[in-house]
Design a protein around this motif. Structure first.
Motif, short mmCIF file in Angstrom:
data_model
loop_
_atom_site.label_atom_id
_atom_site.label_comp_id
_atom_site.label_asym_id
_atom_site.label_seq_id
_atom_site.Cartn_x
_atom_site.Cartn_y
_atom_site.Cartn_z
N THR A 87 0.84 -1.03 -0.04
CA THR A 87 0.31 0.02 0.02
C THR A 87 1.01 1.23 0.14
O THR A 87 1.46 1.46 1.04
CB THR A 87 -0.82 0.15 1.31
OG1 THR A 87 -1.77 -1.15 1.32
CG2 THR A 87 -1.70 1.13 1.21
N THR A 88 0.88 2.07 -1.36
CA THR A 88 1.70 3.04 -1.00
C THR A 88 1.02 4.55 -0.90
O THR A 88 -0.18 4.52 -0.82
CB THR A 88 2.32 3.36 -2.64
OG1 THR A 88 1.22 3.46 -3.44
CG2 THR A 88 2.90 2.21 -2.97
N SER A 89 1.94 5.61 -0.84
CA SER A 89 0.92 6.66 -0.33
C SER A 89 0.28 7.29 -1.48
O SER A 89 -1.05 7.77 -1.62
CB SER A 89 2.13 7.91 -0.23
OG SER A 89 2.92 7.68 0.83
N SER A 90 0.34 7.14 -2.69
CA SER A 90 -0.41 7.36 -3.63
C SER A 90 -1.86 6.54 -3.97
O SER A 90 -2.74 7.02 -4.21
CB SER A 90 0.39 7.28 -5.29
OG SER A 90 0.88 5.93 -5.52
N SER A 91 -1.76 5.48 -3.60
CA SER A 91 -2.84 4.50 -3.38
C SER A 91 -3.65 4.97 -2.42
O SER A 91 -5.05 5.23 -2.60
CB SER A 91 -2.58 3.01 -3.35
OG SER A 91 -2.06 2.74 -1.91
N ILE A 92 -3.09 5.26 -1.37
CA ILE A 92 -3.98 5.95 -0.19
C ILE A 92 -4.63 7.05 -0.63
O ILE A 92 -5.87 7.28 -0.58
CB ILE A 92 -3.02 6.27 1.01
CG1 ILE A 92 -2.80 4.73 1.66
CG2 ILE A 92 -3.91 7.07 1.98
CD1 ILE A 92 -1.74 4.87 2.94
N GLU A 93 -4.00 8.00 -1.36
CA GLU A 93 -4.39 9.18 -1.97
C GLU A 93 -5.35 9.27 -2.89
O GLU A 93 -6.30 9.88 -2.91
CB GLU A 93 -3.05 10.07 -2.66
CG GLU A 93 -3.49 11.31 -3.10
CD GLU A 93 -2.29 11.87 -3.89
OE1 GLU A 93 -2.46 12.96 -4.46
OE2 GLU A 93 -1.18 11.33 -3.88
N SER A 94 -5.42 8.00 -3.89
CA SER A 94 -6.49 7.82 -4.79
C SER A 94 -7.66 7.33 -4.03
O SER A 94 -8.65 7.59 -4.57
CB SER A 94 -5.97 6.77 -5.82
OG SER A 94 -5.93 5.61 -5.22
N PHE A 95 -7.53 6.81 -2.76
CA PHE A 95 -8.69 6.32 -2.18
C PHE A 95 -9.27 7.23 -1.02
O PHE A 95 -10.60 7.08 -0.74
CB PHE A 95 -7.93 5.11 -1.49
CG PHE A 95 -9.01 4.21 -0.80
CD1 PHE A 95 -9.90 3.56 -1.56
CD2 PHE A 95 -9.42 4.10 0.43
CE1 PHE A 95 -10.94 2.63 -1.10
CE2 PHE A 95 -10.12 3.23 1.12
CZ PHE A 95 -11.12 2.38 0.18
N ILE A 96 -8.48 8.00 -0.53
CA ILE A 96 -8.87 9.10 0.60
C ILE A 96 -9.03 10.28 -0.30
O ILE A 96 -7.91 10.93 -0.20
CB ILE A 96 -8.05 8.98 1.78
CG1 ILE A 96 -8.15 7.35 2.27
CG2 ILE A 96 -8.54 9.90 2.92
CD1 ILE A 96 -7.06 7.38 3.55
N LYS A 97 -10.10 10.85 -0.24
CA LYS A 97 -10.19 12.20 -0.85
C LYS A 97 -11.21 13.01 0.02
O LYS A 97 -12.32 12.60 0.42
CB LYS A 97 -10.84 12.07 -2.17
CG LYS A 97 -9.88 11.08 -3.14
CD LYS A 97 -10.38 11.13 -4.54
CE LYS A 97 -9.48 10.27 -5.39
NZ LYS A 97 -9.95 10.00 -6.71
N VAL A 98 -11.10 14.36 -0.23
CA VAL A 98 -11.73 15.37 0.83
C VAL A 98 -12.35 16.06 0.00
O VAL A 98 -11.83 17.08 -0.64
CB VAL A 98 -11.15 15.88 1.85
CG1 VAL A 98 -11.92 16.93 2.71
CG2 VAL A 98 -10.29 14.89 2.77
#
Length: 941
Positions: A87-98
């Motif tokens: 799990t990379t930062s970018s995958s988290i970024e694409s998943f968690i959005k505000v």
């Protein structure tokens, strides 16, 4: 795990063919992917199109020209999937959005207290015709503050003080719309006399005074020295004989024709064939001229006569036809057909009767294009015929209903344009301009939106500058937007929304600082918490991220915050916690869609369930007891949702669900659960209890009591006795009823029930014993409640210790509650009463941190400052909370402090604002009267 991927591919809306094939083949080889890794593959190969939800609160307003329509922290390129699928930062970024905070279509004045005070002052001296508009403005202010109960109180005041039938129709319909529920609730409220007065149809005809006088003329035509007593009207081949003078008395034109200097005055027979009146119609008119009333006349004939009466200025006949037709309007089809005649023939009674039918069927009637056409294309005169002087209020209601259905719709635009045309004063115009600006912004009609926001700003609505700044950002003028908000912050007393909005136009530390300031000024804003949580998650600080989002969920159960926490849990592969949140989301909103509206929450719930162990019925009950006893209301909701899915006794569970939702300040969802409890009731006596709770919760206590008594007569049960005791205790301030309440609760405890409810009954019984000074009996109740794990009983037992002058034991008891309770802001607040000043201060600071909406800590700190002669600091402490919380007690205390320091105008302002919240508050009325007297005395000097 393979079927999990196929299920994912089945419900994600825009799954492209190539991505589906790739991920399917890939998944064959790597069957142990986490949901987050599946999500990354999905986003990598299957880019999704933007979804356009109808809710203002879920919309990203910049997705047309700004690729960062979701404010993503530390944006980076999506990394390729590595062989280990970490799990990379970018995958988290694409998943968690505000999502960006929306520009809300509400009236948000810089100083709402000042405006409320002005409204109250105007209400003291205004005419009856102006009252409803003032209460409507008051409603709009409370709406902007999110004060639902105060909103409804203002609507009720507008309805109660209505001076015209149109006001009664509009505000009665609005009250009904605000309380709308399912068919069961509507039918139940219809049986309630009080509700029937508010929501039921009124006799429109009787509400219009009869002001038409017959024509009185003395001239009598002569023919050869003889008066002509009869006149024959020829219509086609038929002759209708009429009394000449009776017909002449119908109108001035008829009098001139029959008794004046026209040829017809000398004729016994007059041809009316070319005047669109039938023989039967003329015959009925002749009868009316003699009797002055209409008997059973078919609608078609009445319409014919109405047109004829209008043409010949027969006001009395026209009024009679108008009223008769109005009494015949029963269905929407009737109203659609007859409203056209009412407008064309200027028939206000008929128009009002048709309007009542339309409003009674809101929001469903707006799905009929014929109804929409009537409201959308009315000019000033037609609006006056339909709604009298209440056009602005009518279109306020219609535009709100349309925006709730779909803010982007043409209906919303048309109604808001009508609202602008109906506005008569600047305060009405600025609201209408701002609302239409918000809708134009959602529709991406940016030039029109800009013009509307500028018009609202020119009229004094500073909040509309946020709309201008958002448009500037869309057009690539980010610095201009930042500077625009900076000017607002420096020019006015800053509010939380100003810093929140400015944060969108800066980066890094500047954004973080602005959002911290926004939270300091208005802790109810959810976006700052969400942004900070997402930022911390990007830095792999999972616990801090969860702590940030938990801060706001501790006092405000917002769907967008639950969705973000669900994503955080998924990113951390905590599927059990994620499951809890998605189940609570579905409890609050069964049709909720997540991930920019692309995925139904119910489908995600199905997906996550594959990663969570199944619970048996016994497991569920154990989990429910654990969460209930730890005062974990969100966790309890989740367990109940799971139990409902497994087919448990649904009525009882829905009822438990409603209690939790009320505790979490979600009244609409609670009412929906109560309705479901009614629908699934297994017996008559059980259904009566739930109906009683519905009536009680909608403010009809006496009717709720009657339902409880009827249930008891059918069968003695715990819930029936409990409802009767609860409603009786709440409705009567007389201590003499305490013995009855005690008896009812004791009877309830003798009936079968589970410990969750028995603990509540014991707790309530203990409270009644305390009020009656029976401390030993109260202590026994609380101890017995604690034995069955009703944790809240610690608070009651602490009170007993305190009344026995054992302050230390009271403090210790509350400490036990704090240690056990997951949601413990109220426990800290109560414990603060049992300790020394320093510990009290620490406890109340904790309360404000956990739940900034609780007002007692601000009042206490202000009182301490006042005792220390720090008057300015004391007033500032109260002002800090008043800025985001319209509370009677805060305003009352600040008014007293202002009076103490000699600021009589400030005290009077706060008094008037407080009386807008509660017009009958005795202490505020006395303080208001005193301040008025002081001002008059100063003016005399």
């Amino acid at each position: 795990m393979r079927h999990l991927m196929y299920r994912l591919s089945g419900f994600l809306l825009f799954f492209e063919s190539f991505g589906r094939i790739f991920v399917g083949l890939f998944f064959e080889r790597k069957p142990n992917l986490t949901i987050l890794e599946i999500w990354e593959l999905f986003n990598l190969w299957c880019p999704m199109r933007a979804y356009s939800p109808s809710d203002f609160g879920k919309e990203s307003l910049l997705n047309a020209t700004n690729p960062q329509s979701w404010l993503q922290v530390e944006r980076g390129k999506l990394s390729k999937v590595s062989s280990s699928y970490s799990t990379t930062s970018s995958s988290i970024e694409s998943f968690i959005k505000v999502p960006e905070p929306p520009i809300v279509p509400f009236f948000k004045p810089i100083d709402y207290v000042e405006i409320l005070a002005q409204i109250h002052e105007e209400l003291e001296s205004c005419s009856l015709q102006e009252r409803s508009n003032l209460y409507l403005l008051q409603f709009q202010i409370f709406r902007g503050l999110g004060e639902t109960k105060l909103m409804r109180r203002s609507l009720r005041s507008a309805w109660q003080k209505a001076g015209t039938v149109h006001e009664r129709l509009v505000f009665g319909a609005w009250l009904k719309y605000e309380k709308q529920g399912g068919e069961l609730m509507a039918n139940l409220l219809a049986t309630c006399d009080k509700c029937a007065q508010e929501f039921g149809p009124i006799d429109v005809v009787s509400q219009f005074p009869i002001e038409v006088n017959g024509t009185s003329q003395e001239t009598v035509a002569m023919n050869g020295g003889k008066s002509l007593k009869k006149v024959y009207f020829r219509i086609g081949d038929e002759k209708i004989v009429c009394d000449r003078q009776k017909i002449a008395s119908l109108s001035v034109p008829f009098h001139a024709m029959l008794n004046g200097y026209f040829n017809e005055s000398l004729c016994e027979e007059i041809d009316l064939s070319e005047n669109n009146i039938s023989a039967s119609g003329m015959r009925t008119i002749g009868e009316f001229s003699v009797t002055g009333s209409l008997s059973d006349v078919p609608p078609d004939l009445l319409l014919e006569m109405l047109v004829f009466a209008n043409k010949f200025c027969c006001e009395k006949l026209k009024d009679a036809c108008d009223r008769k037709l109005a009494s015949l309007v029963c269905t929407k089809e009737d109203a659609v057909e007859l409203m056209e005649y009412a407008i064309e023939e200027n028939s206000p009674v008929l128009a009002a009767s048709c309007l009542q039918v339309f409003l009674h069927e809101l929001p469903d009637c707006l799905s009929d294009e014929r109804v929409v056409e009537i409201f959308s294309h009315a000019d000033r005169k037609q609006r006056s015929i339909m709604a009298g002087p209440t056009s602005f209020s009518l279109y306020c209601l219609l535009s709100e209903v349309a925006m709730n259905l779909d803010p982007r719709s043409d209906k919303s635009v048309c109604f808001l344009e009508q609202l602008i045309e109906s506005a008569e004063i600047d305060r009405q115009r600025l609201l209408a301009f701002h609302q239409l600006g918000c809708v134009r912004l959602l529709r991406k009609e940016y030039d029109e939106a800009e013009s509307l926001f500028m018009s609202a700003v020119s009229l004094g609505h500073v909040y509309s500058i946020a709309g201008l700044a958002r448009l500037g950002y869309i057009k690539g003028r980010k610095l201009w937007s930042y500077e625009k908000l900076s000017t607002v912050i420096s020019s006015f007393n800053p509010l939380g929304w100003m810093y929140q909005e400015r944060s969108l136009y800066c980066e890094g530390d500047k954004r973080w600082k602005d959002l911290e300031k926004a939270t300091e000024l208005d802790p109810t804003l959810t976006y700052p918490y969400m942004y900070r949580a997402a930022s911390l998650m990007m830095k792999h600080n999972v616990q801090a991220a969860l702590g940030e989002i938990n801060r706001v969920l501790g006092f405000k159960l917002a769907l967008e915050c639950l969705e973000l926490r669900f994503c955080l849990y998924l990113a951390n592969e905590d599927y059990k916690a994620a499951m809890c949140d998605v189940q609570v989301i579905l409890t609050l909103s069964p049709d909720y869609r997540m991930f920019e509206g692309r995925v139904a929450a119910s489908q995600l719930c199905t997906l996550v369930r594959e990663h969570v162990d199944n619970w048996t019925t016994a497991d569920c009950w154990m989990q429910l007891y654990d969460r209930w006893s730890s005062v974990d209301d969100i966790g309890s909701l989740s367990v109940i949702y799971q139990m409902l899915e497994s087919g448990e006794a649904k009525s009882v569970l829905y009822f438990r669900q409603s209690l939790l939702l009320l505790r979490l300040n979600c009244p609409e969802a609670a009412m929906r659960s109560l309705e479901l409890a009614c629908q699934h009731a297994s017996s008559e006596h059980e259904r009566l209890v739930y109906e009683g709770w519905i009536l009680y919760d909608t403010g009809h206590c006496e009717e709720g009591l009657r339902k409880a008594e009827e249930s008891i007569r059918t069968k003695r049960s715990f819930e029936a006795f409990f409802l009767k005791a609860y409603a009786l205790a709440d409705s009567s301030m007389d201590l003499s009823c305490s013995s009855t309440v005690i008896s009812l609760l004791e009877n309830a405890l003798k009936c079968p029930s589970d410990n969750l409810r028995k603990g509540q009954a014991l707790n309530n019984l203990g409270s009644v014993f305390v009020d009656c000074a029976k401390l030993d009996l109260a202590a026994d109740c609380y101890i017995n409640a604690l034995k069955i794990r009703h944790t809240r009983a610690h608070q009651g037992l602490a009170r007993v210790h305190f009344l026995r002058n054992d302050k230390a034991a009271a403090y210790e008891e509350m400490t036990k509650l704090i240690e056990k309770a997951k949601n413990n802001a109220s426990a800290y607040e109560k414990r603060s009463e049992y300790c020394d000043r320093d510990l009290t201060k620490a406890d109340l600071e904790m309360v404000t941190q956990l739940d900034p909406l609780r007002v007692y800590p601000y009042r206490y700190r202000a009182a301490v400052l006042m005792d220390s002669y720090k008057e300015k600091e004391a007033i500032a402490e109260l002002s800090r909370a008043i800025a985001f919380k319209a509370d009677l007690h805060l305003l009352h205390l600040r008014a007293a402090f202002n009076e103490h320091v000699g600021d009589v105008l400030g005290a009077l302002r706060d008094c008037r604002a407080a009386l807008s919240i509660d017009p009958n508050h005795q202490e505020m009325l006395e303080l208001h009267s005193r301040d008025i007297s002081v001002l008059r005395w100063k003016w005399c000097l």
